[in-house]
Design an enzyme around this catalytic site. Structure first.
Site, PDB file in Angstrom:
ATOM      1  N   PRO A  50      30.296  41.896  40.711  1.00  0.00           N
ATOM      2  CA  PRO A  50      29.548  41.897  39.747  1.00  0.00           C
ATOM      3  C   PRO A  50      29.816  42.075  38.425  1.00  0.00           C
ATOM      4  CG  PRO A  50      28.443  42.499  41.953  1.00  0.00           C
ATOM      5  CD  PRO A  50      29.767  43.093  42.213  1.00  0.00           C
ATOM      6  N   GLU A  51      30.312  41.179  37.717  1.00  0.00           N
ATOM      7  CA  GLU A  51      30.721  41.616  36.387  1.00  0.00           C
ATOM      8  C   GLU A  51      29.447  40.851  35.427  1.00  0.00           C
ATOM      9  OE1 GLU A  51      34.864  40.485  35.500  1.00  0.00           O
ATOM     10  OE2 GLU A  51      35.701  40.292  37.812  1.00  0.00           O
TER      11      GLU A  51
ATOM     12  N   LYS B 294      27.053  45.471  32.713  1.00  0.00           N
ATOM     13  CA  LYS B 294      26.630  45.499  33.812  1.00  0.00           C
ATOM     14  C   LYS B 294      25.826  46.180  34.958  1.00  0.00           C
ATOM     15  CE  LYS B 294      31.975  44.784  34.175  1.00  0.00           C
ATOM     16  NZ  LYS B 294      33.099  45.488  34.912  1.00  0.00           N
TER      17      LYS B 294
ATOM     18  N   ARG C   6      44.827  48.174  39.233  1.00  0.00           N
ATOM     19  CA  ARG C   6      44.416  46.519  40.140  1.00  0.00           C
ATOM     20  C   ARG C   6      45.124  45.758  40.046  1.00  0.00           C
ATOM     21  NH1 ARG C   6      39.313  47.259  37.472  1.00  0.00           N
ATOM     22  NH2 ARG C   6      38.857  45.951  39.879  1.00  0.00           N
TER      23      ARG C   6
END
Length: 291
Positions: free
Chosen positions: A2-3, A58, A274
């Site tokens: 969730p950004e 966030k 990432r």
DNA sequence: AACTACTCCTGGAGGC
DNA sequence: TGCCTCCAGGAGTAGT
């Protein structure tokens, strides 16, 4: 999760559904997912009314009556689902399990009950997220300690502000810099890749190597990508693969697929652990960053 | 200052 | 089917 777009759309959904309502019960099934500040326990939530819902990067901040605050951070896999009369009336965060799944799920760690009978379920299959009940002043201090950078949805987020961020970290590569919440608030792995694709900038470019036109493009790309997600629906990427039925996001989660802009193949590299997706053909210039 | 590796966890996907 | 490995939308810490 969730950004920024996921947290912001969740904030808006909760804004119209739970503000003004009181908590009447809390069921904490996994203690570490619910952290209470000094002299506080989950039961202090009872009878607290939700007065305001805001977002810092966030972090989702519920301002409550009685000088209390409830902060959520969904991290990689947290989700919040509000169910009223058997129907999902607000949902956001990581889409696994699906928002329509029966609740509580085995990974539902905290259930909040509200005075209208609705229930807010905090589910997180990876247990990295958390919620925190604090005194309002402690919450403000906690958020200040995070040193969260400028918010791209804020009217004050200008090209000049972005240029300042890049200037302060001249030698940093764009991708890790944009992921750093102290540089800019709210961006994560998906939306950074998308913004860099949109700006046609290589993720390994050094921040200090951008010319004024590139800075302007990056600014437009960051704001435009986030607003696109809020207007047309957040990115759906599950287990690293973007939803093939949609054209957004264009790059992230689409290794090997044709770039929508130049038809070149989207590449994936590992950067700081990432996965990073970009189009080598139309996001050139990593080598020029070193000069 | 910047980068890497490792950590917290569970679960889904794919190879054999 | 089982077993294995890899990977995952975040972020803190420690070490070079």
């Amino acid at each position: 999760m969730p950004e920024l777009p996921e947290v912001e759309s969740l904030r808006r959904a909760l804004q119209s559904t739970i503000v003004g309502h009181r908590f009447v019960g809390v069921d904490v099934r996994l203690a570490k997912m619910f952290r209470a500040g000094e002299w506080l326990t989950a039961s202090d939530l009872r009878s607290a009314r939700v007065e305001q819902i805001s977002r810092r990067g966030k972090h989702l901040l519920l301002t409550l009556s009685g000088g209390l605050a409830l902060i959520f951070h969904l991290r990689l896999a947290g989700q919040l689902v509000l169910v009223r009369d058997g129907e999902v009336v607000a949902a956001g965060g990581h889409p696994v399990p699906a928002f329509g799944s029966p609740l509580p799920h085995r990974s539902t760690h905290v259930t909040f009950e509200l005075d209208d009978g609705s229930r807010l379920y905090f589910t997180d299959i990876r247990q990295f997220g958390f919620c925190r009940l604090m005194r309002l002043g402690d919450a403000a201090r906690y958020l200040a300690d995070q040193e969260i950078g400028p918010d791209p949805l804020d009217a004050g987020f200008s090209v000049e502000v972005l240029a300042g961020v890049l200037t302060r970290r001249q030698k940093a590569r764009l991708k890790p810099l944009l992921l750093d919440q102290r540089s800019i608030a709210g961006l994560g792995n998906i939306y950074v890749d998308e913004a860099l694709w949109r700006a046609a900038l290589h993720p390994l470019r050094a921040a200090g190597s951008l010319d004024p036109d590139e800075v302007r493009r990056l600014h437009e790309a960051i704001v435009g990508t986030l607003q696109h997600a809020l207007t047309h629906g957040v990115a759906r990427v599950i287990n690293g693969r973007a939803d093939p039925a949609r054209d957004f996001p264009a790059a992230h989660g689409r290794e090997g697929d044709p770039c929508p802009r130049c038809r070149g193949a989207i590449a994936r590299i590992r950067l700081g652990g990432r996965s990073t997706y970009f189009c080598p053909a139309c996001q050139p210039g990593a080598t020029s960053a070193a000069s």
